[in-house]
Scaffold this active site. Structure first.
Site, PDB file in Angstrom:
ATOM      1  N   ASN A   1       0.925  -1.322   0.073  1.00 19.12           N
ATOM      2  CA  ASN A   1       0.139   0.055   0.088  1.00 19.12           C
ATOM      3  C   ASN A   1       0.923   1.225   0.015  1.00 19.12           C
ATOM      4  O   ASN A   1       0.394   2.392  -0.620  1.00 19.12           O
ATOM      5  CB  ASN A   1      -0.992   0.055   1.112  1.00 19.12           C
ATOM      6  CG  ASN A   1      -0.400  -0.082   2.496  1.00 19.12           C
ATOM      7  OD1 ASN A   1       0.585  -0.472   2.555  1.00 19.12           O
ATOM      8  ND2 ASN A   1      -1.010   0.613   3.562  1.00 19.12           N
TER       9      ASN A   1
ATOM     10  N   CYS B   1      -3.283   1.189   6.760  1.00 28.78           N
ATOM     11  CA  CYS B   1      -3.550   0.666   8.126  1.00 28.78           C
ATOM     12  C   CYS B   1      -4.223   1.544   9.122  1.00 28.78           C
ATOM     13  O   CYS B   1      -4.671   1.543   9.923  1.00 28.78           O
ATOM     14  CB  CYS B   1      -2.156  -0.254   8.463  1.00 28.78           C
ATOM     15  SG  CYS B   1      -1.058   0.903   8.233  1.00 28.78           S
TER      16      CYS B   1
ATOM     17  N   GLU C   1       4.088  -4.027  12.389  1.00 24.12           N
ATOM     18  CA  GLU C   1       2.946  -2.963  12.126  1.00 24.12           C
ATOM     19  C   GLU C   1       2.135  -3.542  11.488  1.00 24.12           C
ATOM     20  O   GLU C   1       2.034  -3.915  10.285  1.00 24.12           O
ATOM     21  CB  GLU C   1       3.236  -1.640  11.503  1.00 24.12           C
ATOM     22  CG  GLU C   1       4.386  -0.822  12.342  1.00 24.12           C
ATOM     23  CD  GLU C   1       4.146  -0.400  13.701  1.00 24.12           C
ATOM     24  OE1 GLU C   1       2.784  -0.333  14.038  1.00 24.12           O
ATOM     25  OE2 GLU C   1       4.907  -0.159  14.545  1.00 24.12           O
TER      26      GLU C   1
END
Ligand code: ADP
Length: 502
Positions: free
Chosen positions: A174, A306, A272
């Protein structure tokens, strides 16, 4: 075939468009960078998500042997790199940053074609990666360590940060340029060597970073890239005992699996992972301004961040005006091809598109109201998914609790601030959380009590400055070492205390 990973760098001759897909009828080809050499037959095809008929990239599919060769090269090269003066290591990052600037147009175009985001988002990401390299490059000149008084006469105590050795970096699609940059830069400036395993869907962006570092003069073996499947290359890196630490961004399931491997040999690990980020909208908020904040967080980057907003809790006095404004905002985010100036980019893959549609369809079938968007999509003309706004559902509905990773927002009613705060904190995730209010007292209380690594007051949950510590709590993160800013250096170094008697 236009080779992205050329052996003849000559950065100044890279005129915009040189690497554009369609040159000589073939797309750009990514290669592995192992021990300073570009290798690997680029045979894996990647299609442009906005235009499925168009081939966007070719890349090699790495093997366990490629991962082994990269770690061998990194382990051999690391001591000499660590022995260089820190400003010399930083200078390589600063030169690489300038190369990203010079090549920005080409890199952003490749990023749009392989990932699907808008051109503005892509150019912003290239600039972010360059700025990250500049930030950490300049740390080569920054003070490091403390001088402490000793109770013993004639004694000085200092502290030092030492590199750990070789780091594996496993990254998602992403932010395919910025995430590798914000992991690699603190590792490198601290004197470590790196092996990067980028996401399979976005091989070009990582290769652009590798090429910038290579052309900037990073010594052979200090920065390596191995493309390929996570369960092949990523798994091999995680299991390699010469890897001193692993920084991972991706799904919670894969992250926790990797943590098990690293923990077993007490190697350092930073994860993460997912998020289900909420915004609490209170009666005293301006409904239009709150809707703009929520829309930017939920629909920007096609919701594929996210830190994206995917839950909103709203109190009764502002509820109707807020929902009306949010639906208008949603309708203004029309998805399309990022190179055609679309306001919202494409969804990265058919699997992700199916996940977005299924999340909306499931909620509607369970009784939710769909005020904007659809779950009926035709992927043949591009992986396009208009923003979805869902209301009237149970707080336990999967659309309100599970990460979707698309432009879908669930709006839920809460009676007051306390109930809203409890709802925000009810998630298994804790990455970012937001509140829209004019009340300083409630904003301050929210900042203290929200269970999230980052709190945003009257600002979108997504989007962070490059100098701030970033990470979450609960299932969003290992919640040990933070990424980004000066805090990032701690993960890539260990502390040593030195007594000097003279
Ligand atoms: P996403 O759903 O965003 O693709 P993943 O967690 O599947 O998230 O992927 C993030 C990164 O982790 C990618 O580079 C992927 O190749 C890698 N990966 C996936 N599975 C594994 C695994 N078993 N071991 C190591 N890396 C993996």
């Amino acid at each position: 075939m236009t080779s992205l990973a050329s052996d003849t760098p000559a950065p100044d001759t890279l005129a915009p468009g040189t690497l554009a897909p369609g040159d000589a009828g073939t797309p750009p080809a990514a290669r592995h960078l192992i021990d300073g050499t570009w290798t690997g037959e680029p045979t894996t095809e990647r299609r442009n998500p906005a235009r499925p008929a168009e081939l966007a990239a070719l890349s090699p599919s790495g093997t366990v042997e490629d991962a082994d060769a990269a770690v061998t090269a990194a382990a051999r090269a690391q001591p000499a790199w660590a022995a260089l003066p820190a400003p010399s290591r930083g200078a390589v990052l600063l030169r690489a940053a300038s190369l990203l600037d010079i090549r920005s147009l080409d890199i952003a175009s490749d990023l749009v074609r392989e990932e699907g985001k808008t051109f503005a988002e892509a150019t912003g990401e290239v600039k972010r990666a360059a700025d990250v390299l500049r930030f950490f490059g300049s740390l080569g000149w920054a003070p490091s360590g403390d001088v402490l008084p000793s109770a013993t006469p004639g004694t000085t105590i200092t502290t030092r940060r030492e590199p750990l050795g070789v780091f594996a970096l496993i990254t998602p699609w992403n932010f395919p340029l910025a995430i590798p940059a914000w992991k690699a830069a603190p590792a490198l400036v601290s004197g470590n060597a790196v092996v990067l395993k980028p996401a399979e869907l976005t091989p070009l962006s990582a290769t652009h970073l590798a090429r910038a570092l290579h052309d900037a003069g990073v010594p052979a073996g200090v920065f390596n890239v191995v493309h390929g499947k996570g369960r092949v290359v990523g798994e091999a890196l995680a299991r390699d005992e010469r890897i001193a630490g692993l920084s991972f961004t991706g799904s919670t399931a894969v992250g926790l699996h990797l943590k098990g491997i690293l923990d077993a040999r007490r190697a350092r690990v930073q994860l993460e992972m997912g998020g289900k980020n909420a915004v609490l909208v209170l009666d005293d908020a301006d409904p239009g301004a709150a809707a703009a904040v929520v829309a930017a967080g939920a629909f920007g980057l096609t919701g594929q961040a996210c830190t994206a907003t995917s839950r909103v809790y709203v109190t009764p006095g502002v509820r109707d005006a807020f929902v009306e404004a949010l639906v208008l905002e949603a309708r203004a985010y029309t998805p399309g091809d990022g190179l055609d100036g679309a306001r919202m980019g494409a969804v990265v893959s058919e699997a992700q598109l199916a996940q977005d549609a299924a999340a909306v369809r499931g909620a509607v079938e369970r009784g939710a109201t769909l005020l904007a968007g659809t779950h009926d999509v035709d992927a043949s003309q591009g992986l396009l998914f208009p923003p979805a706004v869902l209301t009237q559902m149970s707080p336990d509905d999967p659309a309100a609790t599970d990460e979707i990773f698309g432009p879908v927002v669930a709006v839920l009613d809460v009676p007051d601030y306390e109930a809203g705060l409890a709802a925000v904190n009810s998630s298994r995730y804790g990455l970012t959380a937001g509140i829209c209010t004019d009340s300083l007292a409630l904003a301050t209380d929210f900042a203290a009590r929200a269970q999230a690594g980052v709190v945003k007051i009257n600002r979108p949950t997504s989007g962070l400055d490059l100098n701030v510590p970033f990470g979450g709590v609960k299932d969003s993160s290992t919640n040990t070492f933070r990424e980004q800013g000066r805090a990032a250096v701690e993960f890539y170094t260990w502390g040593k205390t030195v007594y000097l008697g003279v």
